[in-house]
Design an enzyme around this catalytic site. Structure first.
Site, short mmCIF file in Angstrom:
data_model
loop_
_atom_site.label_atom_id
_atom_site.label_comp_id
_atom_site.label_asym_id
_atom_site.label_seq_id
_atom_site.Cartn_x
_atom_site.Cartn_y
_atom_site.Cartn_z
N HIS A 173 11.02 0.92 -4.18
CA HIS A 173 11.42 -0.49 -4.27
C HIS A 173 11.07 -1.08 -5.63
O HIS A 173 11.78 -1.95 -6.14
CB HIS A 173 10.76 -1.30 -3.15
CG HIS A 173 11.48 -1.18 -1.84
ND1 HIS A 173 11.85 -2.27 -1.09
CD2 HIS A 173 11.93 -0.10 -1.16
CE1 HIS A 173 12.48 -1.86 0.01
NE2 HIS A 173 12.54 -0.55 -0.01
N GLY A 199 13.35 -1.99 -12.76
CA GLY A 199 12.80 -0.75 -13.29
C GLY A 199 11.39 -0.48 -12.81
O GLY A 199 10.76 -1.31 -12.13
N SER A 233 6.50 -4.56 -11.08
CA SER A 233 6.81 -5.96 -10.79
C SER A 233 6.72 -6.26 -9.30
O SER A 233 6.47 -7.40 -8.90
CB SER A 233 8.21 -6.33 -11.32
OG SER A 233 9.19 -5.42 -10.86
N GLU A 250 8.89 -10.77 -6.25
CA GLU A 250 9.68 -9.70 -5.61
C GLU A 250 9.18 -9.33 -4.23
O GLU A 250 9.96 -9.14 -3.30
CB GLU A 250 9.62 -8.43 -6.48
CG GLU A 250 10.65 -8.32 -7.55
CD GLU A 250 10.47 -7.01 -8.34
OE1 GLU A 250 10.24 -5.95 -7.71
OE2 GLU A 250 10.55 -7.06 -9.58
N THR A 307 10.98 11.49 5.33
CA THR A 307 10.23 12.43 6.17
C THR A 307 8.84 11.89 6.47
O THR A 307 8.15 12.38 7.37
CB THR A 307 10.12 13.81 5.47
OG1 THR A 307 9.49 14.73 6.36
CG2 THR A 307 9.33 13.73 4.18
#
Length: 326
Positions: free
Chosen positions: A68, A74, A78, A90, A199
Site C-alpha cells: 500500500h 511510491g 508516506s 494516507e 498466502t
C-alpha cells in the site's frame, strides 16, 4: 490515431515506466548504509523477529503495508504518517483502514532498534526500514530471503486524497488489475506473483461478503463458501477477519495458487486469476512449483520496491519519527 488494445497500451506503459524507474533504482544500492550503519539489516531483522514471536499477524500486516505504501506516492513511507488536525493522511483513507496496526508497529519497533545505535540514529530512512522488515517477515514465515536495494528517502507528503484510484478493490477485473500494475511499471506476471503475497495475512469479512450472499459466487468451492458463510454470518462484527490462505495461514508458500485451483480464493480478484484463461497457466505453474513462485515473487517485489522512490534531497529526507514529518 489508430485503435490500441488495452493490453498493448499496458505493455507500452510498463516499458515507459520501467525506464523511468530504472533511473531512480540505479541510485539504490545493497550496501547503501555500509559506511554509516553497517549492521542495519541485522538490527532490523532482530526487531522483526521479536515482533514475529509476539504475533504471526506481523507477516501479512507488514507485507500489506509495504504494498500500500509503494502504490501511493511510491515507496516513501508516506503511509506511516499519522493524521493531524490540519491533514488527513494516507493511512486514514478508506482503502487503508484495513491495514493492521501490527504492520505499523513492526516498523516503529525496527526504527527504535536502529536509532538505539548512536552511529545509526536518524541515518536510516523509514522507507528502507519498511523494505527490510517486509523481506524479514516473509523469510520468518518460510518464504524466500532476498537481497534488498536501499537508499530511499522518506516522502514529504501524505494525504488521504492521494489514495483513490491507486489501490485495487477486491472486485477488480483482470484487465483493471493489469492496467493498475502497469501504471507502476509492473507486468501482469508481476501482479500475479505479488498477489501470491495473499498466502499470508487476513481479510475482513466485508471485503468478500458480496461473494457469499444472497447466493454464493459460483466460482467458490461450495464447501469453502459454506465455511466462509459460517465464519462471516449476516451482521458479523466488521472487525472479524479470515485468513487469506485458510490451508497454510502461517506459511509463506505457494498454497495460495493451489487454493485458486480448488475454488478457494478468498477475494474475487484472487479467484479470477484462475478462472480467467489468460492468467490460469501462470497460476497452474506456480501451484506446481513453489521454487518457481519464489523466484517470480522475489523479482516482482524487488521491482515494486523501486516504484516512485525518492533519492534526491529535494524530494525527501530521513524522518526522525516515522509517523511525523521532521
Amino acid at each position: 490515431m489508430g485503435y490500441m488494445s488495452p493490453v498493448v497500451a499496458a505493455l507500452l506503459t510498463v516499458a515507459v515506466l520501467a525506464a523511468r524507474a530504472n533511473v531512480c533504482a540505479a541510485q539504490l544500492r545493497r550496501d547503501h548504509y555500509a559506511g554509516v550503519c553497517p549492521d542495519v539489516e541485522a538490527i532490523v531483522r532482530g526487531a522483526v523477529a521479536k515482533k514475529f514471536q509476539q504475533t504471526f499477524i506481523t507477516v501479512g500486516a507488514t507485507v500489506h503495508l509495504f504494498f500500500h505504501d509503494c502504490f501511493v506516492e511510491g515507496c516513501d513511507a508516506s503511509v506511516l504518517i499519522a493524521s493531524t488536525a490540519n491533514n488527513t493522511a494516507e493511512k486514514d483513507s478508506t482503502a487503508n483502514l484495513s491495514l493492521a496496526g501490527d504492520g505499523f508497529d513492526t516498523v516503529i519497533k525496527a526504527k527504535a532498534a536502529v536509532d538505539a545505535v548512536p552511529r545509526c540514529r536518524n541515518r536510516v530512512s523509514c522507507a528502507d526500514i519498511l523494505v527490510m522488515a517486509t523481506r524479514d517477515a516473509i523469510a520468518l514465515a518460510g518464504g524466500p530471503s532476498y537481497a534488498v536495494e536501499l537508499g530511499r528517502l522518506d516522502g514529504l507528503s501524505s494525504t488521504a486524497s492521494s489514495v483513490p484510484g491507486k489501490l485495487a478493490p477486491p472486485t477488480s477485473s483482470l484487465d483493471q488489475l493489469t492496467a493498475l500494475f502497469a501504471t507502476n511499471g509492473l507486468s501482469q506476471t508481476d501482479m500475479i506473483a505479488l498477489s501470491g503475497g495473499h498466502t499470508v495475512g487476513l481479510a475482513h469479512c466485508s471485503t468478500f461478503a458480496g461473494r457469499l450472499r444472497p447466493t454464493a459466487d459460483p466460482t467458490l468451492s461450495p464447501r469453502f463458501a459454506a465455511q466462509l458463510q459460517a465464519w462471516c454470518p449476516p451482521n458479523v462484527d466488521p472487525r472479524t477477519a479470515v485468513p487469506m490462505d485458510t490451508v497454510t495461514p502461517r506459511a509463506f508458500d505457494n498454497q495460495y495458487f493451489k487454493n485458486l485451483q480448488g475454488g478457494m480464493g478468498l477475494l474475487s480478484s484472487d479467484q479470477l486469476l484462475f478462472t480467467d484463461p489468460r492468467s490460469r497457466p501462470t497460476v497452474d505453474a506456480w501451484a506446481r512449483s513453489g521454487a518457481a513462485f519464489d523466484r517470480a515473487f522475489v523479482a516482482a517485489i524487488t521491482k515494486l520496491g523501486r516504484v516512485g522512490v525518492k533519492t534526491d534531497a529535494s524530494q525527501g529526507n530521513i524522518r526522525h519519527n516515522c509517523a511525523a514529518f521532521n
